[in-house]
Design a protein around this motif. Structure first.
Motif, PDB file in Angstrom:
ATOM      1  N   ALA A 255       0.827  -1.208   0.000  1.00 36.06           N
ATOM      2  CA  ALA A 255       0.000   0.000   0.000  1.00 36.06           C
ATOM      3  C   ALA A 255       0.860   1.257   0.000  1.00 36.06           C
ATOM      4  CB  ALA A 255      -0.928  -0.004   1.220  1.00 36.06           C
ATOM      5  N   ALA A 256       1.992   1.212   0.704  1.00 35.55           N
ATOM      6  CA  ALA A 256       2.877   2.376   0.763  1.00 35.55           C
ATOM      7  C   ALA A 256       3.503   2.659  -0.603  1.00 35.55           C
ATOM      8  CB  ALA A 256       3.963   2.165   1.810  1.00 35.55           C
ATOM      9  N   PHE A 257       3.995   1.626  -1.259  1.00 38.52           N
ATOM     10  CA  PHE A 257       4.571   1.828  -2.586  1.00 38.52           C
ATOM     11  C   PHE A 257       3.493   2.257  -3.585  1.00 38.52           C
ATOM     12  CE2 PHE A 257       8.285  -0.565  -1.044  1.00 38.52           C
ATOM     13  CZ  PHE A 257       9.304   0.154  -1.641  1.00 38.52           C
ATOM     14  N   ALA A 258       2.294   1.674  -3.458  1.00 35.36           N
ATOM     15  CA  ALA A 258       1.201   2.055  -4.356  1.00 35.36           C
ATOM     16  C   ALA A 258       0.843   3.523  -4.180  1.00 35.36           C
ATOM     17  CB  ALA A 258      -0.022   1.175  -4.092  1.00 35.36           C
ATOM     18  N   ALA A 259       0.870   4.010  -2.942  1.00 35.54           N
ATOM     19  CA  ALA A 259       0.570   5.417  -2.682  1.00 35.54           C
ATOM     20  C   ALA A 259       1.604   6.336  -3.322  1.00 35.54           C
ATOM     21  CB  ALA A 259       0.505   5.670  -1.174  1.00 35.54           C
ATOM     22  N   ALA A 260       2.801   5.798  -3.561  1.00 37.99           N
ATOM     23  CA  ALA A 260       3.856   6.574  -4.220  1.00 37.99           C
ATOM     24  C   ALA A 260       3.920   6.303  -5.711  1.00 37.99           C
ATOM     25  CB  ALA A 260       5.208   6.255  -3.581  1.00 37.99           C
ATOM     26  N   GLY A 261       2.946   5.522  -6.229  1.00 39.84           N
ATOM     27  CA  GLY A 261       2.884   5.261  -7.662  1.00 39.84           C
ATOM     28  C   GLY A 261       3.743   4.113  -8.132  1.00 39.84           C
ATOM     29  N   ILE A 262       4.156   3.217  -7.228  1.00 39.20           N
ATOM     30  CA  ILE A 262       5.011   2.078  -7.589  1.00 39.20           C
ATOM     31  C   ILE A 262       4.228   0.791  -7.359  1.00 39.20           C
ATOM     32  CG2 ILE A 262       7.143   0.826  -7.086  1.00 39.20           C
ATOM     33  CD1 ILE A 262       8.327   3.484  -6.121  1.00 39.20           C
ATOM     34  N   ALA A 263       3.929   0.057  -8.434  1.00 39.51           N
ATOM     35  CA  ALA A 263       3.167  -1.182  -8.318  1.00 39.51           C
ATOM     36  C   ALA A 263       4.078  -2.385  -8.058  1.00 39.51           C
ATOM     37  CB  ALA A 263       2.338  -1.410  -9.582  1.00 39.51           C
ATOM     38  N   ASP A 264       5.176  -2.469  -8.791  1.00 39.79           N
ATOM     39  CA  ASP A 264       6.110  -3.599  -8.631  1.00 39.79           C
ATOM     40  C   ASP A 264       7.175  -3.222  -7.601  1.00 39.79           C
ATOM     41  OD1 ASP A 264       4.779  -5.043 -10.621  1.00 39.79           O
ATOM     42  OD2 ASP A 264       5.907  -4.022 -12.197  1.00 39.79           O
ATOM     43  N   TRP A 265       6.879  -3.523  -6.352  1.00 41.48           N
ATOM     44  CA  TRP A 265       7.722  -3.050  -5.256  1.00 41.48           C
ATOM     45  C   TRP A 265       8.720  -4.088  -4.752  1.00 41.48           C
ATOM     46  CZ3 TRP A 265       7.213  -6.137  -0.987  1.00 41.48           C
ATOM     47  CH2 TRP A 265       6.033  -6.890  -0.882  1.00 41.48           C
ATOM     48  N   GLU A 266       8.520  -5.361  -5.097  1.00 43.11           N
ATOM     49  CA  GLU A 266       9.330  -6.416  -4.479  1.00 43.11           C
ATOM     50  C   GLU A 266      10.834  -6.197  -4.649  1.00 43.11           C
ATOM     51  OE1 GLU A 266       6.696  -6.916  -6.296  1.00 43.11           O
ATOM     52  OE2 GLU A 266       5.312  -8.283  -5.270  1.00 43.11           O
ATOM     53  N   GLY A 267      11.239  -5.645  -5.768  1.00 37.95           N
ATOM     54  CA  GLY A 267      12.660  -5.439  -6.002  1.00 37.95           C
ATOM     55  C   GLY A 267      13.273  -4.357  -5.148  1.00 37.95           C
ATOM     56  N   PHE A 268      12.451  -3.559  -4.496  1.00 33.90           N
ATOM     57  CA  PHE A 268      12.946  -2.493  -3.626  1.00 33.90           C
ATOM     58  C   PHE A 268      13.020  -2.913  -2.159  1.00 33.90           C
ATOM     59  CE2 PHE A 268      10.981  -0.151  -7.194  1.00 33.90           C
ATOM     60  CZ  PHE A 268      12.075   0.610  -7.597  1.00 33.90           C
ATOM     61  N   VAL A 269      12.581  -4.138  -1.844  1.00 33.70           N
ATOM     62  CA  VAL A 269      12.517  -4.594  -0.452  1.00 33.70           C
ATOM     63  C   VAL A 269      13.445  -5.778  -0.252  1.00 33.70           C
ATOM     64  CG1 VAL A 269      11.041  -5.555   1.357  1.00 33.70           C
ATOM     65  CG2 VAL A 269      10.156  -3.781  -0.167  1.00 33.70           C
ATOM     66  N   GLU A 270      14.212  -5.722   0.821  1.00 39.98           N
ATOM     67  CA  GLU A 270      15.136  -6.805   1.158  1.00 39.98           C
ATOM     68  C   GLU A 270      14.906  -7.217   2.598  1.00 39.98           C
ATOM     69  OE1 GLU A 270      19.930  -7.095   1.628  1.00 39.98           O
ATOM     70  OE2 GLU A 270      19.171  -6.292  -0.287  1.00 39.98           O
ATOM     71  N   LEU A 271      14.818  -8.527   2.828  1.00 41.68           N
ATOM     72  CA  LEU A 271      14.616  -9.030   4.182  1.00 41.68           C
ATOM     73  C   LEU A 271      15.949  -9.067   4.916  1.00 41.68           C
ATOM     74  CD1 LEU A 271      12.074 -11.944   3.581  1.00 41.68           C
ATOM     75  CD2 LEU A 271      11.648  -9.535   4.088  1.00 41.68           C
ATOM     76  N   ASP A 272      15.937  -8.562   6.149  1.00 42.54           N
ATOM     77  CA  ASP A 272      17.151  -8.492   6.958  1.00 42.54           C
ATOM     78  C   ASP A 272      16.857  -9.143   8.306  1.00 42.54           C
ATOM     79  OD1 ASP A 272      19.322  -7.772   8.576  1.00 42.54           O
ATOM     80  OD2 ASP A 272      19.640  -5.903   7.487  1.00 42.54           O
TER      81      ASP A 272
END
Length: 320
Positions: A255-272
């Motif tokens: 929802a946060a990425f969608a609010a910023a106009g980004i639909a394909d968000w998985e590549g911007f997130v890394e699990l730590d």
């Protein structure tokens, strides 16, 4: 003019509460720890600030005796589950034991003045922890799975003890609630501010822990309204404050990425793994039937509206 003493007034909920109380004509007094950073001492104009420390119950009692309030609202404490794992003893003292001093002070003042003194405690859904019931109700057994949840459970039980001693002692069992005023130490604000930094080109990735944890997220000003309704109820009681709708951390990220106009968000997130908690309550969702039917409270913002408001705020911060 009715008077109120508030702890935790420099936090997210405290700031919204101060604005409501002063706007409604209350004589508002805040207990603020000496040595707090200057930026944390900013309070709403019209609020009288008193020095006090949750680790020093005598200082809390001194403020209560001096102000002689009609109402005490306790929002203070270590509110980070992650921090409670690194500082369990401090969490027990600040989030749990300090409440005994506040309640004792309220009861002693009531006895001295011969008039009612009301007390409202900000309890937490984290008290339910490994609850087998879903959604949770006010009667769901408490099974905390973190030092924070255990400290909140202790304080919650104390509220019931003092209610049995003829003090108007009530608990607002608050589920997760957010706003642009949420500090970045909380995962929700970390997400929205991280999205803003990615959009602005300041950072390439958003590092997160468990994306599968599911929570019931509401709008902080709505929850402050609930606290005030509980404080002014005819009878002291415990009330769950929740939206009754659950979402995962993954949903929040999307929802946060969608609010910023980004639909394909998985590549911007890394699990730590550094951000994973030792034990995490799997699903927290509250049944708000009691507060709806008894006090007429309803949430005013949807999950997507809350996330959008936070993202827009963080984007604006970085474009100014």
């Amino acid at each position: 003019m009715a008077s109120v003493v508030v702890t935790g007034i420099t936090g997210q909920d405290g700031s919204y509460l101060a604005e409501r109380l002063t706007g409604d004509g209350w004589d508002v007094h805040a207990i603020v720890r000496e040595g707090t950073r200057p930026d944390e001492q900013e309070v709403t104009p019209g609020v009288t600030v008193h020095a006090g420390d949750l680790l020093d119950t005598d200082s809390l009692r001194a403020v209560i005796d001096s102000v002689e309030p009609d109402l005490i609202i306790n929002l203070a404490g270590i509110s980070s589950v992650a921090q409670s794992w690194t500082q369990p003893e401090l969490t027990a003292r600040v989030t749990g034991l300090a409440v005994s001093g506040l309640l004792a002070g309220a009861w002693a003042l009531q006895e001295r003045l011969g008039r009612p003194v009301r007390f409202v405690q900000a309890s937490s859904s984290e008290m339910f922890g490994a609850a087998t019931e879903r959604p949770q109700t006010e009667n769901t057994p408490l099974k905390p799975v973190s030092p924070y949840g255990a400290a909140k459970a202790y304080a919650h039980h104390l509220v019931g003890v003092y209610r049995g001693r003829d003090l108007f002692a009530a608990s607002a069992i608050l589920y997760n609630h957010e706003s642009p005023r949420r500090p970045e130490t909380f995962v929700t604000r970390k997400i929205t501010s991280g999205v803003a930094r990615i959009v602005n080109g300041d950072e390439p990735k958003l590092l997160l822990g468990n994306l599968d944890a599911r929570r019931d997220w509401g709008w902080a000003p709505d929850y402050v309204d609930a606290v005030l309704r509980i404080a002014q109820a005819d009878t002291a009681d415990d009330f769950i404050v929740a939206t009754a709708v659950e979402h995962s951390v993954r949903d929040f990220v999307a929802a946060a990425f969608a609010a910023a106009g980004i639909a394909d968000w998985e590549g911007f997130v890394e699990l730590d793994p550094r951000f994973a908690r030792p034990v995490d309550a799997p699903v927290m969702v509250g049944d708000n039937t009691k507060i709806r039917t008894t006090l007429g409270w309803v949430p005013t913002r949807s999950f997507d509206e809350i996330v959008q408001a936070m993202v827009e705020h963080d984007l604006a911060l970085r474009s100014s």
